[in-house]
Write a protein that holds these residues in place. Structure first.
Motif, PDB file in Angstrom:
ATOM      1  N   ILE A 140       4.781 -14.181  18.774  1.00 42.53           N
ATOM      2  CA  ILE A 140       5.630 -12.924  19.084  1.00 42.53           C
ATOM      3  C   ILE A 140       6.675 -13.167  19.901  1.00 42.53           C
ATOM      4  N   SER A 193       7.376 -23.248  12.615  1.00 42.15           N
ATOM      5  CA  SER A 193       6.165 -22.603  12.869  1.00 42.15           C
ATOM      6  C   SER A 193       4.998 -22.874  11.852  1.00 42.15           C
ATOM      7  N   PRO A 203       4.160 -13.434  12.309  1.00 44.28           N
ATOM      8  CA  PRO A 203       4.057 -13.585  14.005  1.00 44.28           C
ATOM      9  C   PRO A 203       3.173 -13.103  14.603  1.00 44.28           C
ATOM     10  N   TYR A 228      -1.877 -14.196  18.047  1.00 40.72           N
ATOM     11  CA  TYR A 228      -1.995 -13.212  18.908  1.00 40.72           C
ATOM     12  C   TYR A 228      -3.417 -12.425  18.538  1.00 40.72           C
ATOM     13  N   LEU A 276      -6.478 -14.441  19.053  1.00 41.43           N
ATOM     14  CA  LEU A 276      -7.180 -14.631  20.381  1.00 41.43           C
ATOM     15  C   LEU A 276      -7.856 -13.349  20.810  1.00 41.43           C
ATOM     16  N   SER A 290     -11.606 -12.395  21.698  1.00 46.58           N
ATOM     17  CA  SER A 290     -11.901 -11.676  23.158  1.00 46.58           C
ATOM     18  C   SER A 290     -12.315 -10.274  22.837  1.00 46.58           C
ATOM     19  N   ARG A 338      -4.061  -3.608  26.070  1.00 44.95           N
ATOM     20  CA  ARG A 338      -3.640  -3.382  27.367  1.00 44.95           C
ATOM     21  C   ARG A 338      -2.550  -2.527  27.666  1.00 44.95           C
ATOM     22  N   ALA A 355       9.151 -20.897  22.306  1.00 45.04           N
ATOM     23  CA  ALA A 355       8.256 -19.823  22.521  1.00 45.04           C
ATOM     24  C   ALA A 355       6.876 -20.289  21.791  1.00 45.04           C
ATOM     25  N   GLY A 392       3.795 -20.143  23.299  1.00 44.81           N
ATOM     26  CA  GLY A 392       2.528 -19.484  23.590  1.00 44.81           C
ATOM     27  C   GLY A 392       1.909 -20.199  24.812  1.00 44.81           C
ATOM     28  N   TYR A 393       0.565 -20.240  24.708  1.00 48.83           N
ATOM     29  CA  TYR A 393      -0.198 -20.669  25.917  1.00 48.83           C
ATOM     30  C   TYR A 393      -0.319 -22.450  25.493  1.00 48.83           C
ATOM     31  N   TYR A 407     -12.032 -16.673  24.384  1.00 47.10           N
ATOM     32  CA  TYR A 407     -10.849 -16.820  23.424  1.00 47.10           C
ATOM     33  C   TYR A 407     -11.368 -17.534  22.209  1.00 47.10           C
ATOM     34  N   LEU A 466       4.575 -31.278  22.786  1.00 46.89           N
ATOM     35  CA  LEU A 466       5.882 -30.972  22.764  1.00 46.89           C
ATOM     36  C   LEU A 466       6.624 -30.871  24.227  1.00 46.89           C
TER      37      LEU A 466
HETATM   38  C1  LIG Z   1      -6.108 -11.775  23.986  1.00 50.14           C
HETATM   39  C2  LIG Z   1      -4.843 -11.304  24.697  1.00 50.14           C
HETATM   40  C3  LIG Z   1      -4.505  -9.992  24.570  1.00 50.14           C
HETATM   41  C4  LIG Z   1      -3.181  -9.645  24.945  1.00 50.14           C
HETATM   42  N1  LIG Z   1      -2.830  -8.303  25.246  1.00 50.14           N
HETATM   43  C5  LIG Z   1      -1.512  -8.001  25.347  1.00 50.14           C
HETATM   44  C6  LIG Z   1      -1.232  -6.558  25.446  1.00 50.14           C
HETATM   45  O1  LIG Z   1      -1.985  -5.640  25.305  1.00 50.14           O
HETATM   46  N2  LIG Z   1       0.032  -6.339  25.583  1.00 50.14           N
HETATM   47  C7  LIG Z   1       1.059  -7.198  25.915  1.00 50.14           C
HETATM   48  O2  LIG Z   1       2.284  -6.894  26.304  1.00 50.14           O
HETATM   49  N3  LIG Z   1       0.934  -8.393  26.009  1.00 50.14           N
HETATM   50  C8  LIG Z   1      -0.515  -9.143  25.535  1.00 50.14           C
HETATM   51  N4  LIG Z   1      -1.164 -10.360  25.716  1.00 50.14           N
HETATM   52  C9  LIG Z   1       0.087 -11.343  25.969  1.00 50.14           C
HETATM   53  C10 LIG Z   1       1.115 -11.653  25.222  1.00 50.14           C
HETATM   54  O3  LIG Z   1       1.838 -10.591  24.539  1.00 50.14           O
HETATM   55  C11 LIG Z   1       0.734 -12.634  23.906  1.00 50.14           C
HETATM   56  O4  LIG Z   1       0.190 -13.618  24.625  1.00 50.14           O
HETATM   57  C12 LIG Z   1       1.999 -12.919  22.937  1.00 50.14           C
HETATM   58  O5  LIG Z   1       1.197 -13.510  21.805  1.00 50.14           O
HETATM   59  C13 LIG Z   1       2.622 -14.135  23.506  1.00 50.14           C
HETATM   60  O6  LIG Z   1       3.480 -14.436  22.522  1.00 50.14           O
HETATM   61  P1  LIG Z   1       3.898 -16.076  22.266  1.00 50.14           P
HETATM   62  O7  LIG Z   1       4.984 -16.213  21.299  1.00 50.14           O
HETATM   63  O8  LIG Z   1       4.659 -16.335  23.762  1.00 50.14           O
HETATM   64  O9  LIG Z   1       2.643 -16.974  21.796  1.00 50.14           O
HETATM   65  P2  LIG Z   1       1.975 -16.673  20.562  1.00 50.14           P
HETATM   66  O10 LIG Z   1       2.102 -15.332  19.949  1.00 50.14           O
HETATM   67  O11 LIG Z   1       0.825 -17.356  20.669  1.00 50.14           O
HETATM   68  O12 LIG Z   1       2.904 -17.593  19.582  1.00 50.14           O
HETATM   69  C14 LIG Z   1       3.154 -19.084  19.831  1.00 50.14           C
HETATM   70  C15 LIG Z   1       2.920 -19.880  18.517  1.00 50.14           C
HETATM   71  O13 LIG Z   1       3.553 -21.039  18.954  1.00 50.14           O
HETATM   72  C16 LIG Z   1       2.781 -22.255  18.250  1.00 50.14           C
HETATM   73  N5  LIG Z   1       3.399 -23.396  18.607  1.00 50.14           N
HETATM   74  C17 LIG Z   1       2.765 -24.283  19.582  1.00 50.14           C
HETATM   75  N6  LIG Z   1       3.272 -25.212  19.691  1.00 50.14           N
HETATM   76  C18 LIG Z   1       4.154 -25.645  18.552  1.00 50.14           C
HETATM   77  C19 LIG Z   1       4.749 -26.490  18.204  1.00 50.14           C
HETATM   78  N7  LIG Z   1       5.003 -27.619  18.794  1.00 50.14           N
HETATM   79  N8  LIG Z   1       5.636 -26.372  17.035  1.00 50.14           N
HETATM   80  C20 LIG Z   1       5.465 -25.293  16.160  1.00 50.14           C
HETATM   81  N9  LIG Z   1       4.787 -24.241  16.725  1.00 50.14           N
HETATM   82  C21 LIG Z   1       3.845 -24.394  17.743  1.00 50.14           C
HETATM   83  C22 LIG Z   1       1.419 -21.751  18.355  1.00 50.14           C
HETATM   84  O14 LIG Z   1       0.707 -22.266  17.377  1.00 50.14           O
HETATM   85  C23 LIG Z   1       1.474 -20.221  18.380  1.00 50.14           C
HETATM   86  O15 LIG Z   1       1.315 -19.734  17.123  1.00 50.14           O
HETATM   87  C24 LIG Z   1      -2.193 -10.786  25.205  1.00 50.14           C
HETATM   88  C25 LIG Z   1      -2.551 -11.918  25.237  1.00 50.14           C
HETATM   89  C26 LIG Z   1      -3.828 -12.087  24.707  1.00 50.14           C
HETATM   90  C27 LIG Z   1      -4.198 -13.623  24.573  1.00 50.14           C
END
Ligand SMILES: Cc1cc2nc3c(=O)[nH]c(=O)nc-3n(C[C@H](O)[C@H](O)[C@H](O)COP(=O)(O)OP(=O)(O)OC[C@H]3O[C@@H](n4cnc5c(N)ncnc54)[C@H](O)[C@@H]3O)c2cc1C
Length: 509
Positions: free
Chosen positions: A42, A65, A70, A74, A77, A81, A90, A199, A201-202, A228, A414
């Motif tokens: 995301i 990716s 995208p 998310y 997870l 949960s 939320r 970006a 993620g966790y 999770y 990384l």
């Molecule tokens: C259960 C849950 C509920 C949530 N609810 C909300 C909500 O209601 N509202 C809100 O605003 N936010 C919410 N969030 C928080 C946030 O919006 C999400 O966590 C969002 O998905 C974060 O986006 P991101 O791009 O950081 O991570 P992600 O969407 O997880 O994307 C990161 C991607 O990077 C990939 N990656 C990692 N390392 C590498 C690499 N070396 N090379 C290539 N790819 C890689 C991962 O595999 C993953 O797929 C929630 C989070 C969770 C876990």
């Protein structure tokens, strides 16, 4: 030396700055593109959406990716949960991840689609006369897919997992990645680019130490689970026979897990007894004097994970002005473990307490071991520091860790490599140290810049980094910073209005 064509040697891994010749010597194909986003979730989506709206073309952007969509990680997870497509998230109506203008919000769209004004009306009276409106997960995924198609997302995605981001000796960077097995003749490929966006993620999901130790020692991954990870077998078993489950955590994930457990009692006749263990049990309102989080029965309540003013109001400005410990303290005071004050959840827990199937326990875990007969898991809990009381044992058929702990950034391959080789450092919360515009401090390479967004930047100058709105905010700040050096145009009033019209008509850009 490298073993397979296109592989990378130990000697190159140990070298912090690479040259074009280095990659040529290793037989690694190199492709030029100005901007690369790493992750494809995301956060990458929010970034690329903004850049496309700012006028950048698909051949100026690549996303590395391993995802098909995208929202895939998310959804994985969230679904584990217990937030399925039909359940509500939320965040609020205005946190529209597919629309950088924030309008129309999810509530208006839901009302329009259902021909029912209820959702839109809620927004007018929340949170005083109604709980905050929150969108259904399915609506968010669908609208995100629509916007992804509109901006030609798929044409920018390059499948792979990034292993290294390294400075190039003549400025700019190499983003070296492993493509999916069998899709290329070389084991690695690389982009040579001026701008990198992280970006990812966790960094990983982490269990509480005592539970992790129990799992490893007893090789028991069925009875002790993380909220999770996939754990539907736990609910299935509880519907089959009366069970006791011990839930740990008091945040939004714990709330949702408890709702699922009680819904299963109400709707499917499960006879589950729930022991809910709190390590800290607040008894009075928390937070800074200008913003108090009400506390009830050990739960700390607030609408969103940070107060609303953190996304664009006075708390954002205040956080931007703070450094070091002051910033860490302020962040802790406006964040902390909390959950949303939903009436439905409160009614369920009050009823559970009255009827004896929801039992609250407090204290610190001393040990987690198999019970004497081996059929359950025993948790020994002693009073928390400073509190009095007896040590108590709880036997449970299942333990659900809903504390939502995140792994350290060093555990991400990384990110760890980047800490060692690019000059990146850590902030007051041990995440990546970024500037106010999300530029990764210490990593400039000639004209090149690295940016980061999402939870890996928590502790910097913005609180809600791990949220839809936070990811969009970071994308806008990064875009502004890039536009200043001539990459993309500023999104002024004319471009913004014209682009919104295109968005509203779902016209491709
Ligand atoms: C259960 C849950 C509920 C949530 N609810 C909300 C909500 O209601 N509202 C809100 O605003 N936010 C919410 N969030 C928080 C946030 O919006 C999400 O966590 C969002 O998905 C974060 O986006 P991101 O791009 O950081 O991570 P992600 O969407 O997880 O994307 C990161 C991607 O990077 C990939 N990656 C990692 N390392 C590498 C690499 N070396 N090379 C290539 N790819 C890689 C991962 O595999 C993953 O797929 C929630 C989070 C969770 C876990």
């Amino acid at each position: 030396m490298a073993t397979t064509p296109g592989d990378i040697s130990d000697q190159l891994v140990q070298t912090s700055v690479w040259s074009d010749q280095d990659l040529h010597n290793h037989g690694i194909p190199v492709y030029d593109v100005p901007f690369v986003s790493v992750g494809g979730g995301i956060g990458s989506f929010a970034m690329v959406d903004t850049l496309r709206i700012a006028g950048l073309t698909t051949d100026q952007i690549r996303v590395v990716s391993d995802l098909q969509r995208p929202s895939q990680t998310y959804e994985y997870l969230a679904s584990n949960s217990q937030i399925r497509r039909e359940h509500r998230l939320r965040s609020d109506s205005g946190s529209v991840i597919d629309c950088i203008w924030g309008w129309p919000g999810y509530a208006l769209r839901e009302s329009w689609a259902d021909k029912n004004p209820a959702a839109a009306t809620t927004v007018l009276v929340e949170p005083i006369l109604a709980n905050y409106y929150t969108p259904k997960a399915g609506q968010v995924y669908q609208s995100l897919d629509r916007e992804a198609a509109r901006i030609s997302w798929n044409s920018m995605v390059h499948p792979g997992v990034v292993r290294h981001v390294r400075k190039r000796d003549r400025g700019d960077y190499f983003v070296l990645f492993t493509p999916p097995a069998g899709t290329t003749t070389t084991k690695r490929q690389a982009f040579r680019c001026r701008y990198v966006h992280l970006a990812v993620g966790y960094p990983g999901v982490r269990m509480l130490d005592d539970l992790q130790n129990y799992r490893e020692k007893n090789q028991d991954f069925q009875r002790v689970v993380n909220a999770y990870e996939p754990h539907d077998h736990v609910y299935a078993e509880m519907r089959r026979r009366p069970c006791t489950v011990l839930v740990r955590g008091a945040g939004i994930v714990a709330s949702r897990v408890l709702q699922r457990l009680i819904d299963d009692r109400d709707e499917h006749g499960a006879k589950t007894t729930i022991v809910h263990l709190f390590r800290t049990y607040p008894t009075k309102a928390e937070g800074p004097p200008t913003f108090r989080r009400p506390v009830k029965k050990g739960w700390s309540y607030q609408g969103f994970n940070f107060p609303k003013g953190s996304w664009g109001g006075q708390y954002r400005d205040k956080l931007e002005s703070l450094e070091g410990d002051e910033r860490a303290k302020f962040l802790a005071s406006i964040g902390g473990t909390n959950t949303a004050p939903r009436k439905y959840w409160q009614e369920q827990l009050d009823r559970g307490e009255r009827e004896g199937f929801y039992i609250q326990a407090r204290g610190e875990v001393e040990s987690v071991t198999p019970s004497a007969d081996g059929r359950q898991v025993e948790t020994v809990v002693k009073p928390s520091r400073g509190a009095t009381g007896l040590t108590t044992e709880y036997n449970a058929d299942f333990i659900i860790d809903a504390t939502g702990l995140e792994a350290r950034i060093e555990e991400h391959r990384l990110l760890n490599d980047m800490l060692l080789h690019t000059g990146a450092g850590k902030n007051v919360r041990d995440r990546l140290d970024v500037e106010r515009d999300f530029r990764l401090r210490g990593t400039d390479s000639g004209e090149g810049r690295i940016y980061a967004s999402g939870s890996i930047t928590l502790g910097a100058y913005y609180a809600g980094v791990d949220s839809f709105l936070g990811l969009q905010y970071a994308a806008l700040r990064i875009h502004d910073s890039l536009a200043e050096v001539g990459f993309g145009k500023k999104i002024g009033p004319v471009r913004s209005t014209a682009q919104w019209w295109k968005w509203a008509r779902n016209k491709a850009i």
